[in-house]
Structures are given as structure tokens and as C-alpha cells.
Write a protein that holds these residues in place. Structure first.
Motif, PDB file in Angstrom:
ATOM      1  N   HIS A   8     -10.598 104.075 -26.062  1.00  0.00           N
ATOM      2  CA  HIS A   8     -11.651 103.126 -26.624  1.00  0.00           C
ATOM      3  C   HIS A   8     -12.848 103.443 -26.077  1.00  0.00           C
ATOM      4  O   HIS A   8     -13.797 102.891 -26.637  1.00  0.00           O
ATOM      5  N   VAL A   9     -12.723 103.690 -24.792  1.00  0.00           N
ATOM      6  CA  VAL A   9     -14.123 103.770 -23.930  1.00  0.00           C
ATOM      7  C   VAL A   9     -15.077 104.935 -24.841  1.00  0.00           C
ATOM      8  O   VAL A   9     -16.180 104.738 -24.990  1.00  0.00           O
ATOM      9  N   ASN A  10     -14.175 105.801 -25.253  1.00  0.00           N
ATOM     10  CA  ASN A  10     -15.055 106.873 -26.039  1.00  0.00           C
ATOM     11  C   ASN A  10     -15.804 106.450 -27.129  1.00  0.00           C
ATOM     12  O   ASN A  10     -17.131 106.540 -27.365  1.00  0.00           O
ATOM     13  N   ILE A  11     -15.110 105.683 -28.112  1.00  0.00           N
ATOM     14  CA  ILE A  11     -15.684 104.986 -29.185  1.00  0.00           C
ATOM     15  C   ILE A  11     -16.559 103.827 -28.874  1.00  0.00           C
ATOM     16  O   ILE A  11     -17.804 104.066 -29.262  1.00  0.00           O
ATOM     17  N   PHE A  12     -16.456 103.101 -27.963  1.00  0.00           N
ATOM     18  CA  PHE A  12     -17.227 101.893 -27.636  1.00  0.00           C
ATOM     19  C   PHE A  12     -18.302 102.365 -26.539  1.00  0.00           C
ATOM     20  O   PHE A  12     -19.634 101.959 -26.901  1.00  0.00           O
ATOM     21  N   GLY A  13     -18.331 103.579 -25.987  1.00  0.00           N
ATOM     22  CA  GLY A  13     -19.307 104.139 -24.974  1.00  0.00           C
ATOM     23  C   GLY A  13     -20.320 104.632 -26.060  1.00  0.00           C
ATOM     24  O   GLY A  13     -21.604 104.669 -25.996  1.00  0.00           O
ATOM     25  N   CYS A  14     -19.859 105.373 -26.878  1.00  0.00           N
ATOM     26  CA  CYS A  14     -20.750 106.204 -28.013  1.00  0.00           C
ATOM     27  C   CYS A  14     -21.381 105.050 -28.999  1.00  0.00           C
ATOM     28  O   CYS A  14     -22.762 105.287 -29.249  1.00  0.00           O
ATOM     29  N   ALA A  15     -20.636 103.990 -29.211  1.00  0.00           N
ATOM     30  CA  ALA A  15     -21.507 103.044 -30.170  1.00  0.00           C
ATOM     31  C   ALA A  15     -22.353 102.403 -29.519  1.00  0.00           C
ATOM     32  O   ALA A  15     -23.467 102.294 -29.885  1.00  0.00           O
ATOM     33  N   LEU A  16     -22.235 101.891 -28.015  1.00  0.00           N
ATOM     34  CA  LEU A  16     -23.333 101.375 -27.362  1.00  0.00           C
ATOM     35  C   LEU A  16     -24.384 102.392 -27.178  1.00  0.00           C
ATOM     36  O   LEU A  16     -25.640 101.867 -27.220  1.00  0.00           O
ATOM     37  N   PHE A  17     -24.200 103.653 -26.557  1.00  0.00           N
ATOM     38  CA  PHE A  17     -25.060 104.638 -26.428  1.00  0.00           C
ATOM     39  C   PHE A  17     -26.027 104.705 -27.673  1.00  0.00           C
ATOM     40  O   PHE A  17     -27.089 105.033 -27.700  1.00  0.00           O
ATOM     41  N   SER A  18     -25.513 104.892 -28.766  1.00  0.00           N
ATOM     42  CA  SER A  18     -25.983 105.071 -30.090  1.00  0.00           C
ATOM     43  C   SER A  18     -27.015 104.164 -30.453  1.00  0.00           C
ATOM     44  O   SER A  18     -27.993 104.129 -31.152  1.00  0.00           O
ATOM     45  N   ALA A  19     -26.916 102.736 -29.825  1.00  0.00           N
ATOM     46  CA  ALA A  19     -28.118 101.691 -30.157  1.00  0.00           C
ATOM     47  C   ALA A  19     -29.263 102.001 -29.157  1.00  0.00           C
ATOM     48  O   ALA A  19     -30.149 101.294 -29.373  1.00  0.00           O
ATOM     49  N   VAL A  20     -29.278 102.885 -28.344  1.00  0.00           N
ATOM     50  CA  VAL A  20     -30.509 103.327 -27.522  1.00  0.00           C
ATOM     51  C   VAL A  20     -30.864 104.789 -27.833  1.00  0.00           C
ATOM     52  O   VAL A  20     -31.867 105.306 -27.555  1.00  0.00           O
ATOM     53  N   SER A  21     -30.054 105.452 -28.620  1.00  0.00           N
ATOM     54  CA  SER A  21     -30.123 107.020 -28.804  1.00  0.00           C
ATOM     55  C   SER A  21     -30.248 107.451 -30.216  1.00  0.00           C
ATOM     56  O   SER A  21     -29.549 106.519 -31.107  1.00  0.00           O
ATOM     57  N   GLY A  22     -31.152 108.005 -30.813  1.00  0.00           N
ATOM     58  CA  GLY A  22     -31.264 108.320 -32.124  1.00  0.00           C
ATOM     59  C   GLY A  22     -30.640 109.505 -32.667  1.00  0.00           C
ATOM     60  O   GLY A  22     -30.769 110.098 -33.712  1.00  0.00           O
ATOM     61  N   SER A  23     -29.948 110.149 -31.602  1.00  0.00           N
ATOM     62  CA  SER A  23     -29.177 111.647 -31.957  1.00  0.00           C
ATOM     63  C   SER A  23     -27.646 111.557 -31.573  1.00  0.00           C
ATOM     64  O   SER A  23     -27.468 111.166 -30.691  1.00  0.00           O
ATOM     65  N   SER A  24     -26.936 112.248 -32.544  1.00  0.00           N
ATOM     66  CA  SER A  24     -25.464 112.316 -32.321  1.00  0.00           C
ATOM     67  C   SER A  24     -25.102 113.212 -31.453  1.00  0.00           C
ATOM     68  O   SER A  24     -24.093 113.094 -30.689  1.00  0.00           O
ATOM     69  N   THR A  25     -25.652 114.472 -31.125  1.00  0.00           N
ATOM     70  CA  THR A  25     -25.340 115.397 -30.213  1.00  0.00           C
ATOM     71  C   THR A  25     -25.671 114.902 -28.919  1.00  0.00           C
ATOM     72  O   THR A  25     -24.727 114.874 -27.779  1.00  0.00           O
ATOM     73  N   ALA A  26     -26.834 114.110 -28.667  1.00  0.00           N
ATOM     74  CA  ALA A  26     -27.065 113.365 -27.382  1.00  0.00           C
ATOM     75  C   ALA A  26     -26.020 112.384 -26.998  1.00  0.00           C
ATOM     76  O   ALA A  26     -25.542 112.390 -25.830  1.00  0.00           O
ATOM     77  N   THR A  27     -25.818 111.733 -27.859  1.00  0.00           N
ATOM     78  CA  THR A  27     -24.459 110.684 -27.788  1.00  0.00           C
ATOM     79  C   THR A  27     -23.379 111.169 -27.494  1.00  0.00           C
ATOM     80  O   THR A  27     -22.645 110.616 -26.328  1.00  0.00           O
ATOM     81  N   CYS A  28     -23.087 112.325 -27.880  1.00  0.00           N
ATOM     82  CA  CYS A  28     -21.865 112.777 -27.665  1.00  0.00           C
ATOM     83  C   CYS A  28     -21.670 113.684 -26.443  1.00  0.00           C
ATOM     84  O   CYS A  28     -20.693 113.278 -25.686  1.00  0.00           O
ATOM     85  N   ALA A  29     -22.832 114.329 -26.165  1.00  0.00           N
ATOM     86  CA  ALA A  29     -22.859 114.863 -24.755  1.00  0.00           C
ATOM     87  C   ALA A  29     -22.823 113.815 -23.656  1.00  0.00           C
ATOM     88  O   ALA A  29     -22.212 114.066 -22.624  1.00  0.00           O
ATOM     89  N   THR A  30     -23.627 112.946 -23.877  1.00  0.00           N
ATOM     90  CA  THR A  30     -23.874 111.958 -22.849  1.00  0.00           C
ATOM     91  C   THR A  30     -22.278 111.284 -22.491  1.00  0.00           C
ATOM     92  O   THR A  30     -22.091 111.061 -21.126  1.00  0.00           O
ATOM     93  N   VAL A  31     -21.857 110.744 -23.531  1.00  0.00           N
ATOM     94  CA  VAL A  31     -20.336 110.065 -23.237  1.00  0.00           C
ATOM     95  C   VAL A  31     -19.358 111.077 -22.817  1.00  0.00           C
ATOM     96  O   VAL A  31     -18.734 110.940 -21.915  1.00  0.00           O
ATOM     97  N   SER A  32     -19.465 112.145 -23.428  1.00  0.00           N
ATOM     98  CA  SER A  32     -18.272 113.165 -22.904  1.00  0.00           C
ATOM     99  C   SER A  32     -18.495 113.755 -21.470  1.00  0.00           C
ATOM    100  O   SER A  32     -17.412 114.140 -20.836  1.00  0.00           O
ATOM    101  N   ARG A  33     -19.631 113.694 -20.905  1.00  0.00           N
ATOM    102  CA  ARG A  33     -19.882 114.240 -19.896  1.00  0.00           C
ATOM    103  C   ARG A  33     -19.172 113.753 -18.777  1.00  0.00           C
ATOM    104  O   ARG A  33     -18.605 114.291 -17.684  1.00  0.00           O
ATOM    105  N   ILE A  34     -18.724 112.409 -18.768  1.00  0.00           N
ATOM    106  CA  ILE A  34     -18.130 111.436 -17.663  1.00  0.00           C
ATOM    107  C   ILE A  34     -16.511 111.477 -18.468  1.00  0.00           C
ATOM    108  O   ILE A  34     -15.508 111.556 -17.831  1.00  0.00           O
TER     109      ILE A  34
END
Lengths: 434, 177
Positions: free
Chosen positions: A100-126
Motif C-alpha cells: 500500500h506504500v506504493n499506492i499511497f506514496g504515489c497518490a501523495l506525490f501526485s498531489a505535488v507532481s504533475g507527471s506520472s513518469t516522475a511520480t512512478c520513478a520517484t516512488v519506485s526509486r526507494i
């Protein structure tokens, strides 16, 4: 020339131009020029220059570089570590645990980021290495990261929504607010799927020894704080009704710089690099916008969109049939084109038809955003698949297969929103129509 | 020598574009601050719009050479090298003609605007042809970059965008999606 024949000729021309590999902006521009030249007696060159100038110095467009820059600054910080450490203790109890960290991490970062690749890469990195180390199965980890990463363009701010808002001439803020409930819907669907999956596969989710008391959880969340504050600021700005989208974006840039300074990742090099990165993506979109300015002007002159709308209206299609048909068209387009091009190519042509069938332009905006999300998950050029290919070293088919359940859930979200369009339209009309 | 001069022109134009991008942020934040203090920055929206035009048009050539402008590569990457060369020449050549025409009609637009004596309607009226020069300059530099790439292709050299596109095939895409 007859309208249907001309439309077909233009379509073939466009496909040829795109296929030969010319930059997409020029392909749109040349198709527009051909439409005006073959179809009207209007002065093509003058119209093209005026249309391009008129659309390019529009200040509403300035939201685009601001949100791109904000996202890029955050992408270069260590906010991803904070996301994982801060969210994990709160989600370890749920069936499916740290997935669920994947889901909520992406959802949270989505609220400051406008791109899905950046969101995906940011959360995936860790999340990728952490979940792997703890023994979570790889397919569901990959699938949930690729799928939830697409929230980047559904949960505001969203670059794709800005592009749509400009093309469809709706307010960027209305578009942003319209994405909030659909974003939450998709988050719930994804999270629900993970719970269901872990109920069916109880042996596959590792035990989570990490159990913190409330104080410990709060301490772990302190790294999350900068990101959360920024989210609250952006949302409050959107709901305030006084700030424009550009203003929220510019203040977001300042906020992101403060976060970066706080995390000690801010220096001259990252500042300059982030500005250049925002610039080049702005210009990339700008060239396509330039082409679509001419194409839209041509479409208005030729009357093709109106004729198409009348033709579709005369068929008395069930609106759900229309949406299903458009779904298929966009899924096919999405395998070849990326989101900005897809939106700028189709909006001026399809919007009159959609509005004629009784759909709200905001609803269509969210629909097209979800279609773009699906395109980032479609082989062979899906960006989010590509991010996870790079990060895991797996081939595309493996990643695409792992992502399939989440792809289908997004399609289900479209169906739910088609039946209950209020999910999209209620919030913006409630909050912003004062 | 010529190579270095050309690259310096693209880089200089790009740096100017970044400055315009930063100006958008500065202007916008200044406007918010001014509003909180009960005043305003005159014609801030107009000037932010001009900065936008400056950032986009002046950044075109830099973005082209950096290989960030997107195009469909699925056909190009699957045809034999000879066919690819012909297609690449056609792409660059067609782009040169297109932008060349646009430059011509931008000059025409600017001259017309001067003749009609057009001004913006804001607190600070600005003759419209002045910001239009940003479009003319940016498109001219883009024309130069495209012509440069075309000549490189003719001389069997690889334009920088093709090199960068190859490199980017192995890194996280800096797209808008």
C-alpha cells in the motif's frame, strides 16, 4: 471537395507525416495548413502566424512551466525516502502491508507532481529495493508502482490537465479540482485490489516485524512533513478561489525550493538543471501546441468538428456506446502517441461531439487524462512501463503483464465515472462556482 | 569554428529562454505579494504572457538539439539505414521549409501590426510588435538549427538530436505524462 473525403485525406496525410518521423508539432501544423489550403480560400500563412502568436503569449499557459519546474525540483530531492519511511508504519497493518506504500506514496506525490513518469520513478526509486529486500513478490510490486504512478496526472496538479484545459478552453483550476475525486476513486480501487489479492494469496505477503507505537509512527513521519505541507498548500490554494493556477504553481516552485533547501539537496547545479529541464519540456509541449493552434484554426474554418458532431448526433448513439467507442480509439492512439500529442490532436475535433452528446467538458477532460494514463501502461511505448523496465531490468512483456490488473482497474474507473459523472463534476461546481 | 559558433547561438538562446522562465515565477510571486499588500504589479498578466512566449520560442532550438522534441520513432528505428537516411532528410527538409515560411509570415505579421499601430490593452500599453519579436527571434534560431541539422545529414553526419534520442532510449523519459 466533400467533407468526409477531405477528412479522410487529411487523416492519411497526418498519419504519413507522423509515421515518417517528423516532429509531432510540425505534423499537426502541416495538416492544418493543408486543410486550410485545400478547403478554404483563406490566406494560410497569415492565419498560421496569427494563430500561433495568439495562443503562445497567453498567460494561462504560464501554469505549465511553473508546475513542471516545481515537480522537477522535488524530483531531485530525497522526498522519495521520506515517503517510504513516513508511510510504511501507518500501512503495515493492512492486508497487503507495505504494497500500500506504493499506492499511497504515489497518490501523495501526485498531489505535488504533475507527471506520472516522475511520480512512478520517484516512488519506485526507494520502494522497489525496499520491498524486494523484505521479500514481496516482484510482479505485484511492479504492477502497483506502474499503475499508481499514473495518478501523477490524475491527481492535481497535472501537466496533462493544463494542456487539456488550454485546448478545450476550460479553467485550469476547475480541471484540477475535477481530478480530485476520480484520483481518490482510483486510489481506493488499487488499494482494494491489493487487499483482495493478499486475501487470495495469503502466503505471498511477508510478515512485517516493524510495529511502532503512535509516538514512533509520528517520529517516522517527520520526513514526510515537507511533502504533506506542500500538498496542503497546493490544495488550499486551489480551493481558495482567489489564486490562479499560475500563482499556485509559482508559489509551489518557491515551496519546492524551500523543501529542497530543508533536505540539503538545493544547490546552484540542481537549481539550474531543474530550470533547464522544465524549459525543455515546456518547449517540447510548446512546439506541439504551435502545431495544434494551426490545426484548431483550420478545423474551425473547415467545420469538420461540427459535421462530425452532427453525424454522431444523427446516429442517436447511446452515450455509453459513444464512450466505449472513444475508449477504443484512444487506446489505439495511445499505443503510438504520447499524451500531449493525443490530447492536442483530438480535443478540437472531438469536443463538440462529446458536448453534443451531453457530457461536461470537465468530464471529458478527466476521461482523456485516464486514457493518457492507460497509454503510459500500453506497450510498446508506454512511459511507465519503460520506467520500471529500466529500474528492474525486466523486459517489457514481463512488466506489462504485471501491470495488467491495474490497467483493467483504470478501465473500470472510466466505466464507474461514465455511470456516475458526478464523481467528476460535483466538486468543481460545488467549490468553485461561487 | 562554425560548429562552435552555431552551438553557442543555440545555447545562448536557451539561456535567455531559461531567464524568461524564471521571470514568470518572479513576476507571479511579486504579483501575489503585491496583492497581499493591497496593491498590484501593473500589467503582470501581459508581461507573464510575453515571458511565456520568450521561454517557448527562444527555447525551441535548444530543445531540438537536445533531442527533447518528440516524434514517432517506431518506423524510423525499424527501416534499413538507407531508407532511414532518406526519411531523416525529408523530415529535416520539410521542417526547414515549414519554419522558413513561418518566419516569413511572422515578419509579415509584425509589419502589419506596426502599420495598424496595435497596442496591448493593459495598465501599461505595449506596442504589440515588440513582444512579437520574441517569436521572430526564436523561430529564426530554430530555422538555423534545423538547416544546420539538414546540412549535417547531407554531409553524412549525425545531428545532435539523433545522438540524444539514442541516449535517452536508456534513461527515464523527461516527458509531460
Amino acid at each position: 471537395m466533400e467533407l468526409p473525403i477531405l477528412s479522410l485525406v487529411l487523416l492519411v496525410l497526418l498519419l504519413l507525416l507522423l509515421g515518417m518521423g517528423i516532429w509531432i508539432g510540425f505534423a499537426l501544423l502541416l495538416t492544418g495548413v493543408a486543410a486550410i489550403a485545400w478547403f478554404t480560400s483563406a490566406p494560410v500563412g497569415k492565419i498560421a502566424a496569427t494563430a500561433i502568436w495568439g495562443d503562445s503569449n497567453d498567460w494561462t499557459l504560464t501554469a505549465l512551466p511553473m508546475f513542471l519546474w516545481m515537480g522537477d525540483i522535488l524530483f531531485r530531492t530525497r522526498v522519495s525516502e521520506g515517503l517510504f519511511k513516513g508511510l510504511a508504519p501507518w500501512l503495515a497493518w493492512a492486508p497487503g502491508r507495505l504494497l500500500h506504500v506504493n499506492i499511497f506514496g504515489c497518490a501523495l506525490f501526485s498531489a505535488v507532481s504533475g507527471s506520472s513518469t516522475a511520480t512512478c520513478a520517484t516512488v519506485s526509486r526507494i520502494a522497489l529495493p525496499e520491498l524486494k529486500r523484505r521479500g514481496y513478490p516482484e510482479p505485484i510490486t511492479i504492477g502497483s508502482l506502474a499503475g499508481a504512478g499514473t495518478l501523477g496526472i490524475l491527481i492535481p496538479p497535472s501537466i496533462i490537465m493544463i494542456v487539456y484545459a488550454v485546448a478545450a478552453e476550460v479553467s485550469i483550476l476547475h480541471m484540477f479540482v475535477a481530478g480530485i475525486l476520480p484520483g481518490l476513486l482510483v486510489t481506493v480501487l488499487f488499494s482494494g485490489y491489493i487487499m483482495l489479492w493478499s486475501a487470495v494469496n495469503p502466503g505471498k505477503v511477508p510478515q512485517e516485524p516493524l510495529r511502532l507505537n503512535l509516538a514512533g509512527k509520528l517520529r517516522a513521519s517527520k520526513d514526510l512533513l515537507p511533502c504533506v505541507l506542500l500538498v496542503v498548500g497546493v490544495i488550499a490554494g486551489m480551493f481558495s478561489g482567489v489564486a490562479t493556477a499560475t500563482e499556485i504553481g509559482a508559489l509551489g516552485v518557491v515551496g519546492a525550493l524551500i523543501v529542497a533547501a530543508f533536505m540539503r539537496t538545493l544547490n546552484w547545479k540542481t537549481f539550474v538543471e531543474s530550470a533547464y529541464s522544465a524549459l525543455t519540456v515546456t518547449c517540447m509541449i510548446g512546439l506541439i501546441l504551435m502545431g495544434s493552434s494551426v490545426l484548431s484554426a483550420a478545423m474551425a474554418l473547415t467545420g469538420i468538428p461540427r459535421a462530425l458532431a452532427e453525424w454522431v448526433a444523427a446516429m442517436h448513439l447511446n452515450p455509453y456506446m459513444l464512450i466505449a467507442a472513444l475508449c477504443v480509439v484512444y487506446l489505439i492512439l495511445g499505443t503510438a502517441l504520447e499524451g500531449v500529442a493525443m490530447i492536442l490532436l483530438t480535443t478540437s475535433i472531438a469536443l463538440p461531439m462529446i458536448v453534443g452528446a451531453g457530457f461536461d467538458p470537465l468530464w471529458f477532460g478527466v476521461f482523456i487524462v485516464v486514457m493518457t494514463e492507460l497509454s503510459t501502461l500500453s506497450p510498446p511505448v508506454g512511459f511507465n512501463l519503460f520506467v520500471l523496465q529500466l529500474m528492474t531490468g525486466r523486459d517489457q512483456m514481463y512488466v506489462a503483464r504485471a501491470t495488467t490488473p491495474f490497467f483493467l482497474l483504470l478501465v473500470a474507473a472510466v466505466a464507474i465515472m461514465a455511470v456516475f459523472p458526478e464523481i467528476v463534476t460535483w466538486l468543481p461546481h460545488k467549490i468553485l462556482s461561487r | 569554428m562554425i560548429r562552435r559558433t552555431l552551438d553557442a547561438i543555440y545555447a545562448g538562446s536557451g539561456a535567455l529562454a531559461v531567464a524568461f522562465l524564471v521571470m514568470i515565477a518572479v513576476l507571479t510571486v511579486a504579483q501575489v505579494c503585491a496583492r497581499l499588500m493591497g496593491t498590484l504589479v501593473p500589467s503582470a498578466d501581459d508581461f507573464a504572457g510575453f515571458c511565456m512566449a520568450g521561454a517557448v520560442f527562444l527555447g525551441f532550438a535548444y530543445t531540438l538539439r537536445a533531442g527533447i522534441h518528440i516524434r514517432v520513432l517506431s518506423v524510423l528505428s525499424h527501416v534499413p539505414p538507407g531508407v532511414r537516411r532518406v526519411l531523416e532528410l525529408a523530415c529535416a527538409g520539410l521542417a526547414v521549409v515549414t519554419v522558413g515560411e513561418l518566419v516569413y509570415y511572422t515578419v509579415d505579421m509584425i509589419l502589419t501590426s506596426r502599420q495598424l499601430n496595435e497596442y496591448t490593452i493593459g495598465l501599461i500599453p505595449v506596442p504589440k510588435w515588440i513582444p512579437m519579436l520574441l517569436m521572430l527571434t526564436g523561430l529564426s534560431v530554430l530555422l538555423l538549427a534545423l538547416a544546420d541539422s539538414f546540412v549535417q545529414l547531407v554531409r553524412r553526419k549525425t545531428p545532435s538530436y539523433m545522438v540524444r534520442e539514442e541516449e535517452q532510449a536508456n534513461s527515464i523519459p523527461a516527458g509531460a505524462e
